[in-house]
Design a protein around this motif. Structure first.
Motif, mmCIF file in Angstrom:
data_model
loop_
_atom_site.group_PDB
_atom_site.id
_atom_site.type_symbol
_atom_site.label_atom_id
_atom_site.label_comp_id
_atom_site.label_asym_id
_atom_site.label_seq_id
_atom_site.Cartn_x
_atom_site.Cartn_y
_atom_site.Cartn_z
ATOM 1 N N GLY A 77 116.515 85.869 115.580
ATOM 2 C CA GLY A 77 117.584 86.487 114.804
ATOM 3 C C GLY A 77 117.926 87.888 115.265
ATOM 4 O O GLY A 77 119.107 88.254 115.375
ATOM 5 N N ALA A 78 116.920 88.701 115.540
ATOM 6 C CA ALA A 78 117.169 90.079 115.976
ATOM 7 C C ALA A 78 117.824 90.110 117.346
ATOM 8 O O ALA A 78 118.737 90.904 117.605
ATOM 9 C CB ALA A 78 115.861 90.868 115.994
ATOM 10 N N GLU A 79 117.378 89.231 118.260
ATOM 11 C CA GLU A 79 117.969 89.174 119.596
ATOM 12 C C GLU A 79 119.416 88.700 119.541
ATOM 13 O O GLU A 79 120.277 89.203 120.278
ATOM 14 C CB GLU A 79 117.136 88.255 120.478
ATOM 15 N N HIS A 80 119.688 87.736 118.675
ATOM 16 C CA HIS A 80 121.056 87.235 118.513
ATOM 17 C C HIS A 80 121.967 88.354 117.996
ATOM 18 O O HIS A 80 123.084 88.556 118.492
ATOM 19 C CB HIS A 80 121.030 86.054 117.535
ATOM 20 N N ALA A 171 103.542 101.063 119.623
ATOM 21 C CA ALA A 171 104.438 101.459 120.716
ATOM 22 C C ALA A 171 105.484 100.381 120.970
ATOM 23 O O ALA A 171 106.681 100.669 121.127
ATOM 24 C CB ALA A 171 103.629 101.729 121.979
ATOM 25 N N GLY A 172 105.046 99.122 121.005
ATOM 26 C CA GLY A 172 105.992 98.030 121.230
ATOM 27 C C GLY A 172 107.022 97.923 120.129
ATOM 28 O O GLY A 172 108.216 97.726 120.391
ATOM 29 N N GLN A 173 106.586 98.070 118.880
ATOM 30 C CA GLN A 173 107.521 98.002 117.757
ATOM 31 C C GLN A 173 108.513 99.157 117.795
ATOM 32 O O GLN A 173 109.702 98.979 117.492
ATOM 33 C CB GLN A 173 106.742 98.022 116.449
ATOM 34 N N THR A 174 108.034 100.334 118.162
ATOM 35 C CA THR A 174 108.901 101.513 118.217
ATOM 36 C C THR A 174 110.014 101.326 119.228
ATOM 37 O O THR A 174 111.195 101.588 118.948
ATOM 38 C CB THR A 174 108.074 102.765 118.569
ATOM 39 N N VAL A 175 109.664 100.849 120.414
ATOM 40 C CA VAL A 175 110.667 100.640 121.459
ATOM 41 C C VAL A 175 111.632 99.529 121.063
ATOM 42 O O VAL A 175 112.850 99.648 121.261
ATOM 43 C CB VAL A 175 109.982 100.313 122.798
ATOM 44 N N ALA A 176 111.109 98.458 120.488
ATOM 45 C CA ALA A 176 111.978 97.343 120.094
ATOM 46 C C ALA A 176 112.973 97.767 119.023
ATOM 47 O O ALA A 176 114.143 97.354 119.036
ATOM 48 C CB ALA A 176 111.123 96.173 119.592
ATOM 49 N N ASP A 215 113.722 94.407 117.775
ATOM 50 C CA ASP A 215 113.106 94.034 116.505
ATOM 51 C C ASP A 215 113.514 95.064 115.454
ATOM 52 O O ASP A 215 113.371 96.268 115.689
ATOM 53 C CB ASP A 215 111.580 94.028 116.654
ATOM 54 N N PRO A 216 114.008 94.631 114.292
ATOM 55 C CA PRO A 216 114.370 95.605 113.256
ATOM 56 C C PRO A 216 113.163 96.284 112.637
ATOM 57 O O PRO A 216 113.296 97.361 112.043
ATOM 58 C CB PRO A 216 115.113 94.754 112.213
#
Length: 276
Positions: A77-80, A171-176, A215-216
């Motif tokens: 959903g986020a990528e779409h 870190a991954g969540q922050t960048v996403a 990612d939101p």
């Protein structure tokens, strides 16, 4: 963002092998995953049309085509949502104005959340407002306004790996999250400058940014280590502020009676006793 949509779609093509979608795989391939013509075939569009989409030359692309491409590339959903944003970028007046802070009413709401650390972020992850418990937890008052940015804290603050025991996940969540927001604000020079700054200063940021994850990060659990309160397990929720769609309240909400809730209560008492 013309290059952005191409990089994003190529990264998503690379995740899918031809046999996964019922296509034959003949010999050695120059690039991993699906070819452009294969995506076009599966999405039901011409190769030229899909190439123009990857090149950022399809501003009038329809929802039906984007939905078909998302289906072929198995976007979540986020990528779409991100694909729609970068395929049809729109400049917004808000992107050209620096956020000055939160409305007084929003600050009153933050202050009323005495048992929950809460703060307000904008789309660049700048911290615009907070309550007393959030300050006791994250020390916003003690840092300069330019350093009150979550992405800078995670990647540039040398103590961040101690603050976040699961630093790689954070870190991954922050960048996403930052990439998703950047896709929705293609005309925001300040966001572009932030990304450039972090890319220069942090190899970890450059690597994660190149993954094109989005990612939101609108809810979840964070683990923080505080010098006074110790290790805390903090479920969080984010709430978009009506009338300020580029601002969100981030509120930590540990279960009542939990060890973390008790430690936060002690932290609040400690912070109050040390104020002034």
């Amino acid at each position: 963002m013309d290059g952005e949509i191409g990089d994003f779609l190529r990264s998503r093509r690379a995740r899918i092998q031809p046999q996964e979608v019922g296509l034959p795989s003949y010999g050695r391939r120059r690039v991993p995953g699906l070819r452009r013509e294969e995506v076009a075939q599966l999405a039901g569009v011409s190769v030229d049309y899909y190439v123009r989409l990857e090149q950022g030359r399809g501003p009038s692309v329809s929802d039906a085509v984007l939905d078909a491409v998302a289906r072929v590339l198995r976007l979540d959903g986020a990528e779409h949502d991100y694909l729609r944003a970068v395929a049809r970028p729109r400049r917004r007046d808000a992107d050209r104005r620096a956020a000055s802070g939160v409305r007084p009413g929003v600050q009153l709401i933050l202050d009323g959340m005495e048992r929950n650390p809460a703060y307000v972020l904008d789309h660049r992850m700048d911290v615009l407002g907070w309550n007393a418990l959030a300050d006791a937890l994250l020390d916003f008052e003690g840092t300069g306004s330019g350093e009150r940015n979550i992405a800078r804290r995670v990647f540039l603050d040398p103590v961040s790996r101690d603050v976040y025991p699961h630093w790689g996940e954070i870190a991954g969540q922050t960048v996403a999250h930052l990439r998703l927001q950047a896709g929705h604000h293609p005309g925001d020079a300040a966001t572009a400058e932030l990304v450039a700054e972090l890319s220069r200063a942090s190899g970890d940021f450059r690597r994660l940014w190149a993954d094109h994850a989005v990612d939101p990060c609108d809810h979840g659990v964070k683990h923080l280590r505080h010098p006074v309160a110790g290790l805390l397990t903090l479920p969080y929720e984010t709430l978009t502020i009506p009338g300020a769609p580029d601002q969100m309240i981030v509120a930590y909400a540990p279960e009542a009676g939990s060890e973390t809730a008790e430690r936060l209560a002690l932290l609040g008492s400690w912070a109050t006793s040390h104020t002034g």
